[in-house]
Scaffold this motif. Sequence first.
Motif, PDB file in Angstrom:
ATOM      1  N   LEU A  54      64.477  28.122  69.340  1.00 41.74           N
ATOM      2  CA  LEU A  54      63.777  28.638  68.169  1.00 41.74           C
ATOM      3  C   LEU A  54      64.552  29.778  67.524  1.00 41.74           C
ATOM      4  O   LEU A  54      64.690  29.843  66.286  1.00 41.74           O
ATOM      5  CB  LEU A  54      62.382  29.100  68.582  1.00 41.74           C
ATOM      6  N   ALA A  55      65.089  30.673  68.340  1.00 43.43           N
ATOM      7  CA  ALA A  55      65.834  31.814  67.793  1.00 43.43           C
ATOM      8  C   ALA A  55      67.139  31.370  67.159  1.00 43.43           C
ATOM      9  O   ALA A  55      67.536  31.879  66.098  1.00 43.43           O
ATOM     10  CB  ALA A  55      66.100  32.827  68.901  1.00 43.43           C
ATOM     11  N   LEU A  56      67.823  30.414  67.764  1.00 43.05           N
ATOM     12  CA  LEU A  56      69.119  29.983  67.236  1.00 43.05           C
ATOM     13  C   LEU A  56      68.977  29.156  65.967  1.00 43.05           C
ATOM     14  O   LEU A  56      69.874  29.171  65.110  1.00 43.05           O
ATOM     15  CB  LEU A  56      69.862  29.175  68.300  1.00 43.05           C
ATOM     16  N   LEU A  57      67.864  28.426  65.817  1.00 50.95           N
ATOM     17  CA  LEU A  57      67.702  27.532  64.673  1.00 50.95           C
ATOM     18  C   LEU A  57      66.847  28.124  63.559  1.00 50.95           C
ATOM     19  O   LEU A  57      66.529  27.419  62.598  1.00 50.95           O
ATOM     20  CB  LEU A  57      67.059  26.206  65.131  1.00 50.95           C
ATOM     21  N   THR A  58      66.488  29.400  63.679  1.00 49.85           N
ATOM     22  CA  THR A  58      65.718  30.060  62.625  1.00 49.85           C
ATOM     23  C   THR A  58      66.651  30.960  61.839  1.00 49.85           C
ATOM     24  O   THR A  58      67.011  32.054  62.290  1.00 49.85           O
ATOM     25  CB  THR A  58      64.560  30.880  63.223  1.00 49.85           C
ATOM     26  N   PRO A  59      67.090  30.553  60.651  1.00 52.01           N
ATOM     27  CA  PRO A  59      68.105  31.332  59.937  1.00 52.01           C
ATOM     28  C   PRO A  59      67.577  32.605  59.308  1.00 52.01           C
ATOM     29  O   PRO A  59      68.298  33.604  59.224  1.00 52.01           O
ATOM     30  CB  PRO A  59      68.603  30.353  58.871  1.00 52.01           C
ATOM     31  N   GLY A  60      66.336  32.592  58.820  1.00 52.27           N
ATOM     32  CA  GLY A  60      65.824  33.748  58.098  1.00 52.27           C
ATOM     33  C   GLY A  60      64.489  34.199  58.627  1.00 52.27           C
ATOM     34  O   GLY A  60      63.937  33.623  59.579  1.00 52.27           O
ATOM     35  N   PRO A  61      63.925  35.227  58.022  1.00 59.33           N
ATOM     36  CA  PRO A  61      62.613  35.730  58.465  1.00 59.33           C
ATOM     37  C   PRO A  61      61.526  34.662  58.312  1.00 59.33           C
ATOM     38  O   PRO A  61      61.457  33.956  57.314  1.00 59.33           O
ATOM     39  CB  PRO A  61      62.362  36.923  57.545  1.00 59.33           C
ATOM     40  N   VAL A  62      60.692  34.552  59.341  1.00 62.74           N
ATOM     41  CA  VAL A  62      59.606  33.576  59.368  1.00 62.74           C
ATOM     42  C   VAL A  62      58.346  34.283  59.836  1.00 62.74           C
ATOM     43  O   VAL A  62      58.391  35.070  60.792  1.00 62.74           O
ATOM     44  CB  VAL A  62      59.925  32.380  60.290  1.00 62.74           C
ATOM     45  N   LEU A  63      57.212  34.008  59.218  1.00 58.10           N
ATOM     46  CA  LEU A  63      55.935  34.596  59.590  1.00 58.10           C
ATOM     47  C   LEU A  63      54.868  33.510  59.503  1.00 58.10           C
ATOM     48  O   LEU A  63      54.682  32.896  58.459  1.00 58.10           O
ATOM     49  CB  LEU A  63      55.575  35.766  58.676  1.00 58.10           C
ATOM     50  N   VAL A  64      54.184  33.268  60.621  1.00 63.69           N
ATOM     51  CA  VAL A  64      53.131  32.248  60.666  1.00 63.69           C
ATOM     52  C   VAL A  64      51.869  32.888  61.219  1.00 63.69           C
ATOM     53  O   VAL A  64      51.921  33.823  62.018  1.00 63.69           O
ATOM     54  CB  VAL A  64      53.541  31.039  61.534  1.00 63.69           C
ATOM     55  N   THR A  65      50.724  32.394  60.802  1.00 67.31           N
ATOM     56  CA  THR A  65      49.442  32.962  61.210  1.00 67.31           C
ATOM     57  C   THR A  65      48.524  31.862  61.716  1.00 67.31           C
ATOM     58  O   THR A  65      48.662  30.679  61.351  1.00 67.31           O
ATOM     59  CB  THR A  65      48.771  33.696  60.044  1.00 67.31           C
ATOM     60  N   GLY A  66      47.552  32.260  62.516  1.00 61.90           N
ATOM     61  CA  GLY A  66      46.511  31.364  63.003  1.00 61.90           C
ATOM     62  C   GLY A  66      45.164  32.054  62.906  1.00 61.90           C
ATOM     63  O   GLY A  66      44.866  32.952  63.707  1.00 61.90           O
ATOM     64  N   GLU A  67      44.359  31.643  61.961  1.00 59.15           N
ATOM     65  CA  GLU A  67      43.065  32.275  61.749  1.00 59.15           C
ATOM     66  C   GLU A  67      42.053  31.887  62.814  1.00 59.15           C
ATOM     67  O   GLU A  67      41.021  32.543  62.952  1.00 59.15           O
ATOM     68  CB  GLU A  67      42.532  31.903  60.355  1.00 59.15           C
ATOM     69  N   TRP A  68      42.316  30.849  63.561  1.00 62.30           N
ATOM     70  CA  TRP A  68      41.377  30.371  64.560  1.00 62.30           C
ATOM     71  C   TRP A  68      41.299  31.284  65.778  1.00 62.30           C
ATOM     72  O   TRP A  68      40.371  31.184  66.587  1.00 62.30           O
ATOM     73  CB  TRP A  68      41.779  28.958  64.996  1.00 62.30           C
ATOM     74  N   PHE A  69      42.298  32.173  65.947  1.00 60.49           N
ATOM     75  CA  PHE A  69      42.278  33.082  67.089  1.00 60.49           C
ATOM     76  C   PHE A  69      41.180  34.128  66.887  1.00 60.49           C
ATOM     77  O   PHE A  69      40.649  34.286  65.780  1.00 60.49           O
ATOM     78  CB  PHE A  69      43.648  33.736  67.254  1.00 60.49           C
ATOM     79  N   LEU A  75      40.853  37.534  66.672  1.00 58.46           N
ATOM     80  CA  LEU A  75      41.053  38.471  65.570  1.00 58.46           C
ATOM     81  C   LEU A  75      42.212  38.040  64.681  1.00 58.46           C
ATOM     82  O   LEU A  75      42.764  38.831  63.940  1.00 58.46           O
ATOM     83  CB  LEU A  75      41.312  39.886  66.119  1.00 58.46           C
ATOM     84  N   GLY A  76      42.570  36.778  64.787  1.00 58.26           N
ATOM     85  CA  GLY A  76      43.723  36.303  64.041  1.00 58.26           C
ATOM     86  C   GLY A  76      44.988  36.458  64.874  1.00 58.26           C
ATOM     87  O   GLY A  76      45.107  37.359  65.705  1.00 58.26           O
ATOM     88  N   LEU A  77      45.908  35.585  64.670  1.00 58.50           N
ATOM     89  CA  LEU A  77      47.163  35.598  65.411  1.00 58.50           C
ATOM     90  C   LEU A  77      48.310  35.488  64.428  1.00 58.50           C
ATOM     91  O   LEU A  77      48.345  34.573  63.589  1.00 58.50           O
ATOM     92  CB  LEU A  77      47.203  34.432  66.409  1.00 58.50           C
ATOM     93  N   THR A  78      49.246  36.418  64.532  1.00 59.89           N
ATOM     94  CA  THR A  78      50.414  36.410  63.649  1.00 59.89           C
ATOM     95  C   THR A  78      51.674  36.446  64.517  1.00 59.89           C
ATOM     96  O   THR A  78      51.826  37.334  65.378  1.00 59.89           O
ATOM     97  CB  THR A  78      50.420  37.626  62.712  1.00 59.89           C
ATOM     98  N   MET A  79      52.544  35.488  64.293  1.00 57.85           N
ATOM     99  CA  MET A  79      53.798  35.408  65.022  1.00 57.85           C
ATOM    100  C   MET A  79      54.927  35.166  64.033  1.00 57.85           C
ATOM    101  O   MET A  79      54.691  34.701  62.907  1.00 57.85           O
ATOM    102  CB  MET A  79      53.761  34.300  66.078  1.00 57.85           C
ATOM    103  N   GLY A  80      56.123  35.484  64.429  1.00 58.51           N
ATOM    104  CA  GLY A  80      57.239  35.270  63.522  1.00 58.51           C
ATOM    105  C   GLY A  80      58.541  35.823  64.065  1.00 58.51           C
ATOM    106  O   GLY A  80      58.626  36.311  65.201  1.00 58.51           O
ATOM    107  N   LEU A  81      59.557  35.727  63.241  1.00 55.94           N
ATOM    108  CA  LEU A  81      60.886  36.207  63.579  1.00 55.94           C
ATOM    109  C   LEU A  81      61.495  36.876  62.356  1.00 55.94           C
ATOM    110  O   LEU A  81      61.327  36.409  61.228  1.00 55.94           O
ATOM    111  CB  LEU A  81      61.803  35.054  64.024  1.00 55.94           C
ATOM    112  N   GLU A  82      62.182  37.975  62.589  1.00 56.98           N
ATOM    113  CA  GLU A  82      63.008  38.641  61.588  1.00 56.98           C
ATOM    114  C   GLU A  82      64.298  39.062  62.283  1.00 56.98           C
ATOM    115  O   GLU A  82      64.437  38.821  63.486  1.00 56.98           O
ATOM    116  CB  GLU A  82      62.264  39.819  60.945  1.00 56.98           C
TER     117      GLU A  82
END
Length: 600
Positions: A43-58, A60-67
């Motif tokens: 995932l880290a090697l194939l992610t070229p730019g900043p990514v931010l994903v969310t999951g409202e079902w969690f 209090l909400g779940l936010t994950m990503g890479l920069e």
Amino acid sequence: MSLAVFLLAVGWPLVMAFLLLFKAARPILWRMMPLAPLPALVLALLTPGPVLVTGEWFVLGLTMGLEPVSRLFLIFTAVLWVAAASAARQWMREDPRATGFGVMFLMAMSGNLGLILSKDAMAFYGAFALMSFASYGLVIHSRDAAAKAAARLYIGFVVIGELILFSGLVLAATQAGSLLLADMRAAALSDLAVALLLTGFGIKLGVMPLHFWLPPAHGAAPVPASAVLSGAMIKAGLFGILSAVPLGVVSYGDHGTVVMAAGMVTLFAALLLGLQQTGAKTVLGFSSVSQMGIIALGLGAGLMTPAAWAAILPVLVFLAAHHALAKGALFLGVGAWAAQQGAGARLALGAALLVPALVLAGVPFSSGALGKEALKAALAGGSPVWLPWLTLALTLSGVATTLLMARAGALLWLAPPSAPRTRPEALALPFLGLGGAALALPILWPVLDPAMAAPVRTSPPGALWPVGLGLAMAFAAALTAHAQKIGPVRFLAGIMAPFHAFSTQLSSLWALKRRAARRTGYALPRMLERHAACWRLGQTAVAALIAAVLMIEVAASQREARITTPAVQMFTQPDAPGIGTADAPGHRQTEDHHAPREPL
């Protein structure tokens, strides 16, 4: 990119930990152990730019990503977990508590990878707590007295640190009005909130005086656990500070002063404490404390001078990767060295251990030297009052690290650590791979992120004299310790032994020459007497030769006299004025000789 990809990277080690509880699945799962961090690495090697994903079902909400920062952290952290898992598969082959170790190992891995991918405070704290509490099972694994004492100390600091960290995150989220770490990092937090965050993360970072748990835990845990405890988990404290504290936004002068002072004390106090240890792994643990002092210098300067933070941040990330790879290689190398049976194999692995040790000490052109030189340049934009002291501390840190590496290397031979009976080459391969990555980091870093690598790529190669001075001091300390152990008289006798041996050999050689000359002197008269007749004959022949030469010379001189007289007369000039031809006797004789005779 969907949230499921991030959940797979974090959840795959947890799934493996659950399946490891079933006896039938254990053989295949232990073989698959090095693949547990592979989804996160891909995932880290194939992610070229900043990514931010969310999951409202969690909840209090779940936010994950890479920069950029979290991506680089995820790459070197996953690489370290791959190497440690490869070593753990062999280290635990015949251990009766292997299942418990594997479960805790995979849970700590999931927490470590999860906190890097988490972008909100609740998910981050949950992953951080999972990593911290699961590591307790790694520290207490052997169940001996030292492991139990280290585990009690470790869990005490974990509980206190988690409470302080939770309070700091709640206060920071309240003041920022958001659970997102990016919002906390951009807000002007209060001094209390920043102090709580620095203390909570500082316990995991191991900066003095919050370091007491770290060296005993490193010494008590099995080698694969020590590698990730030092190389990956203490970097979680640094990553937390970079993620939640508003560095580069607001100036916190008092906090910066405290952190920089703690870093300078940590650099050299860890040296004094580490040199007193009797185990190689514990010495390496104090070396990790000392290296975190370098990180603290950069953090303190960023807290004090926000304008310098843009230059300091990429250097700290590079130093974190440098320490993770080099120190992880050293811990795995200690285990691989202990597993070897022959002296030749141990000598070869000992030589290979010099590579990550010198990289960590900061030989020129290595990641240690480049990182410290880049940090010096970045600190130039900070406080001019602290700059000379920070530069001096960074320069002398090479001496401190070299001394600790020399102490750890000496203890490998003086007090060899224990190792399970396993295939030695299977433990050597992860160590060699991680050591090669540490050596090649200055080349790989620009490929991973050219922008983050710019300060390191343009930094000078560093100086050799700190490492040389450290080696000289280590050699002098070893000689002093040896002299105190055996006594000064025996020590001086040992030093003078080569000179005495050379003097003895020289005296023996001179005596042999004298005896040979004496024998020749005794034999010479008898030899002359035996050959006297031959010598007389030889003298007679020489005399005859001389006489013959003299006779030849006399004959030649007479012949030359007869030939010379007419030759000289031929040079007479008959037409010269004042000289008549009749006055020349020779001429007259010649004319008489050629004149015709008168008839009778």
